[in-house]
Scaffold this motif. Structure first.
Motif, mmCIF file in Angstrom:
data_model
loop_
_atom_site.group_PDB
_atom_site.id
_atom_site.type_symbol
_atom_site.label_atom_id
_atom_site.label_comp_id
_atom_site.label_asym_id
_atom_site.label_seq_id
_atom_site.Cartn_x
_atom_site.Cartn_y
_atom_site.Cartn_z
ATOM 1 N N VAL A 19 51.345 29.018 55.624
ATOM 2 C CA VAL A 19 50.952 30.209 54.870
ATOM 3 C C VAL A 19 49.434 30.204 54.695
ATOM 4 O O VAL A 19 48.873 29.298 54.087
ATOM 5 C CB VAL A 19 51.650 30.246 53.499
ATOM 6 C CG1 VAL A 19 51.206 31.472 52.705
ATOM 7 C CG2 VAL A 19 53.168 30.234 53.674
ATOM 8 N N PHE A 32 49.705 37.015 51.823
ATOM 9 C CA PHE A 32 50.626 36.178 51.051
ATOM 10 C C PHE A 32 50.691 36.592 49.579
ATOM 11 O O PHE A 32 51.502 36.092 48.822
ATOM 12 C CB PHE A 32 50.305 34.689 51.190
ATOM 13 C CG PHE A 32 48.869 34.295 50.938
ATOM 14 C CD1 PHE A 32 48.243 34.555 49.720
ATOM 15 C CD2 PHE A 32 48.146 33.633 51.924
ATOM 16 C CE1 PHE A 32 46.937 34.153 49.487
ATOM 17 C CE2 PHE A 32 46.832 33.228 51.695
ATOM 18 C CZ PHE A 32 46.223 33.492 50.472
ATOM 19 N N VAL A 75 55.925 36.312 51.862
ATOM 20 C CA VAL A 75 55.829 35.276 52.883
ATOM 21 C C VAL A 75 57.115 35.345 53.706
ATOM 22 O O VAL A 75 58.121 35.888 53.240
ATOM 23 C CB VAL A 75 55.654 33.862 52.278
ATOM 24 C CG1 VAL A 75 54.376 33.759 51.470
ATOM 25 C CG2 VAL A 75 56.856 33.470 51.426
ATOM 26 N N ASP A 134 60.692 34.645 55.173
ATOM 27 C CA ASP A 134 61.813 34.164 54.364
ATOM 28 C C ASP A 134 62.766 33.239 55.120
ATOM 29 O O ASP A 134 63.888 33.003 54.664
ATOM 30 C CB ASP A 134 62.602 35.350 53.800
ATOM 31 C CG ASP A 134 63.195 36.237 54.892
ATOM 32 O OD1 ASP A 134 63.050 35.904 56.094
ATOM 33 O OD2 ASP A 134 63.788 37.274 54.541
ATOM 34 N N TYR A 193 57.393 25.144 53.866
ATOM 35 C CA TYR A 193 56.253 26.053 53.693
ATOM 36 C C TYR A 193 55.041 25.197 53.344
ATOM 37 O O TYR A 193 55.107 24.358 52.436
ATOM 38 C CB TYR A 193 56.532 27.059 52.577
ATOM 39 C CG TYR A 193 57.579 28.085 52.939
ATOM 40 C CD1 TYR A 193 57.230 29.387 53.293
ATOM 41 C CD2 TYR A 193 58.933 27.737 52.956
ATOM 42 C CE1 TYR A 193 58.195 30.325 53.643
ATOM 43 C CE2 TYR A 193 59.912 28.667 53.305
ATOM 44 C CZ TYR A 193 59.532 29.950 53.649
ATOM 45 O OH TYR A 193 60.492 30.871 54.006
ATOM 46 N N MET A 231 50.847 25.132 52.484
ATOM 47 C CA MET A 231 49.622 25.843 52.127
ATOM 48 C C MET A 231 48.516 24.813 51.936
ATOM 49 O O MET A 231 48.586 23.978 51.035
ATOM 50 C CB MET A 231 49.813 26.675 50.856
ATOM 51 C CG MET A 231 50.767 27.842 51.024
ATOM 52 S SD MET A 231 50.710 29.062 49.678
ATOM 53 C CE MET A 231 51.397 28.118 48.332
ATOM 54 N N THR A 283 55.697 34.511 44.245
ATOM 55 C CA THR A 283 56.066 35.205 45.475
ATOM 56 C C THR A 283 56.703 34.249 46.477
ATOM 57 O O THR A 283 57.728 34.551 47.097
ATOM 58 C CB THR A 283 54.823 35.874 46.105
ATOM 59 O OG1 THR A 283 54.326 36.871 45.209
ATOM 60 C CG2 THR A 283 55.150 36.527 47.438
ATOM 61 N N VAL A 284 56.100 33.077 46.643
ATOM 62 C CA VAL A 284 56.660 32.073 47.555
ATOM 63 C C VAL A 284 58.045 31.650 47.075
ATOM 64 O O VAL A 284 58.996 31.552 47.872
ATOM 65 C CB VAL A 284 55.724 30.861 47.666
ATOM 66 C CG1 VAL A 284 56.360 29.760 48.506
ATOM 67 C CG2 VAL A 284 54.383 31.273 48.274
ATOM 68 N N ARG A 285 58.184 31.427 45.773
ATOM 69 C CA ARG A 285 59.488 31.034 45.214
ATOM 70 C C ARG A 285 60.537 32.120 45.463
ATOM 71 O O ARG A 285 61.701 31.823 45.776
ATOM 72 C CB ARG A 285 59.334 30.781 43.699
ATOM 73 C CG ARG A 285 60.654 30.586 42.942
ATOM 74 C CD ARG A 285 61.321 29.306 43.374
ATOM 75 N NE ARG A 285 62.563 29.077 42.670
ATOM 76 C CZ ARG A 285 63.749 29.543 43.055
ATOM 77 N NH1 ARG A 285 63.846 30.297 44.143
ATOM 78 N NH2 ARG A 285 64.840 29.266 42.370
ATOM 79 N N ASP A 324 60.635 34.311 47.982
ATOM 80 C CA ASP A 324 60.956 34.558 49.386
ATOM 81 C C ASP A 324 61.474 33.332 50.130
ATOM 82 O O ASP A 324 62.124 33.471 51.168
ATOM 83 C CB ASP A 324 59.723 35.113 50.111
ATOM 84 C CG ASP A 324 59.342 36.509 49.638
ATOM 85 O OD1 ASP A 324 60.176 37.155 48.977
ATOM 86 O OD2 ASP A 324 58.215 36.952 49.930
ATOM 87 N N MET A 325 61.178 32.131 49.667
ATOM 88 C CA MET A 325 61.620 30.943 50.390
ATOM 89 C C MET A 325 63.105 30.690 50.141
ATOM 90 O O MET A 325 63.612 30.949 49.040
ATOM 91 C CB MET A 325 60.781 29.720 49.984
ATOM 92 C CG MET A 325 60.970 29.280 48.540
ATOM 93 S SD MET A 325 59.776 27.998 48.014
ATOM 94 C CE MET A 325 60.320 26.602 48.987
ATOM 95 N N LEU A 381 58.239 23.254 49.675
ATOM 96 C CA LEU A 381 56.862 23.751 49.701
ATOM 97 C C LEU A 381 55.938 22.548 49.618
ATOM 98 O O LEU A 381 56.133 21.660 48.774
ATOM 99 C CB LEU A 381 56.610 24.698 48.525
ATOM 100 C CG LEU A 381 55.160 25.132 48.259
ATOM 101 C CD1 LEU A 381 54.599 25.929 49.432
ATOM 102 C CD2 LEU A 381 55.078 25.941 46.957
#
Length: 360
Positions: free
Chosen positions: A199, A251, A255, A257, A262, A264, A282-284, A286-287, A293
């Protein structure tokens, strides 16, 4: 591949070196110590001039007289000699009469060196970078970034508008990623993951390295559209493009899915706490639930000793309004985003690996 020392050995060596440096400073009168500290600006600009003018490249084939270097570079012979003499005093060159040769410390200033740091030096020494650092007092007074006060736009807008500086910046980031990679690879196993999503992965150097370490994995590079052509070329040259998907976007909005890892690298430190919380949320969102992560960041250690993270923290304040964080600050931030820190893996470089999974 170079064999790396264990983290505990590297950190012990750093502790000894720091203690020796501290002892050296205490052996001079305090006013002299202050003068030596502020003279670091002169040293940095000397290194920048050697890199910018191509002095190291001119010495790539061996020792030469300063006058011959000046003739090749189109610089003033006397001033070139004086620059090279000063650089020799800093250990970048070896001087024998009027002839100079590169030392081990000076070789990374060559543009063609395998471990070249020239792009990093050009980024840090550039007036567009230095002029923002000159406003550190204003940044401390207001608590705000100063790039816009200097350039009229934010740092990210400057990179969008100034193709020349953007090229230097992106090349420097690619080089720093390559510099960190051996220490990351020695500390973390990427082989259990089937799809790795980088990402904000820039030109793709980190993704290429991770896919090299995990030959069964696929990769996804998620980055702004303007960087994807250069990333595609780098991934092709690395021989991993056939295992990659390049996705353009921000991002801050979403991000991909479908990853199970993931990554960063030095993304969260660009952001203040509320911006970082929004990104991590947002990451939480969509992942996948079972995904991991991995944050590659510098961790601010406790205590008053010198540490690169403390210096980089001021850089983030000045340019982006972001910050470096302690382990406890990361844990609290991640918890607010519905994520849990499973462990922090140190490396022998300036970067640590913060492993994170969705909270139950």
């Amino acid at each position: 591949m170079t064999r790396l020392p264990p983290v505990r050995v590297a950190r012990a060596a750093t502790t000894v070196r720091t203690a020796v440096q501290g002892l050296t400073r205490r052996m001079v009168p305090p006013p002299v110590g202050v003068l030596e500290l502020v003279s670091g600006l002169i040293e940095a600009n000397t290194v920048y001039a050697v890199a910018k003018l191509g002095v190291a490249d001119a010495l790539a084939r061996g020792p030469r007289a300063a006058a011959d270097v000046a003739a090749e570079l189109g610089t003033n012979p006397d001033a070139t000699y004086r620059l090279m003499r000063a650089a020799a005093g800093y250990g970048l060159l070896h001087q024998d009469g009027d002839r100079f040769d590169l030392t081990a410390l000076g070789r990374p200033l060559r543009s063609d060196a395998p471990d070249s740091m020239r792009a990093v030096v050009l980024m840090i020494g550039d007036p567009r970078y230095q002029s923002v650092w000159a406003r550190l007092p204003e940044s401390v007074t207001t608590g705000t970034a100063q790039a816009e006060a200097v350039h009229g736009v934010s740092m990210w807008e400057l990179l969008d508008r100034d193709a020349d500086y953007a090229a230097t910046f992106n090349e420097a980031m690619t080089r720093l990623t390559a510099l960190d990679w051996p220490t990351v690879a020695a500390a973390y196993d990427f082989t259990p993951f089937r799809r790795i999503v980088d990402v904000g992965g820039g030109h793709g150097r980190l993704l290429a390295s991770m896919l090299g370490a995990a030959p069964a994995a696929e990769g996804v590079l998620f980055e702004q559209e303007s960087l994807l052509p250069a990333a595609e070329e780098l991934l092709r040259e690395a021989g991993v493009l056939s295992r990659c998907r390049l996705v353009g976007g921000s991002f801050h909005d979403r991000v991909p899915d479908d990853g199970d890892l993931y990554v960063m690298r030095r993304v969260v430190h660009d952001l203040d706490d509320e911006q970082a919380l929004a990104l991590l949320t947002t990451v939480r969102r969509d992942m996948p639930a079972g995904a991991t992560l991995l944050l590659l960041e510098s961790i601010v250690p406790p205590g008053s000793g010198p540490d690169f993270a403390k210096t980089l923290d001021l850089d983030m304040l000045l340019f982006a309004g972001g910050r470096e964080r302690t382990e406890q600050e990361y844990a609290a931030l991640l918890d607010r985003a519905g994520l849990g820190m499973t462990r922090v893996v140190p490396t022998i470089s300036t970067i640590s690996l913060v492993e994170v999974r969705p909270a139950a």
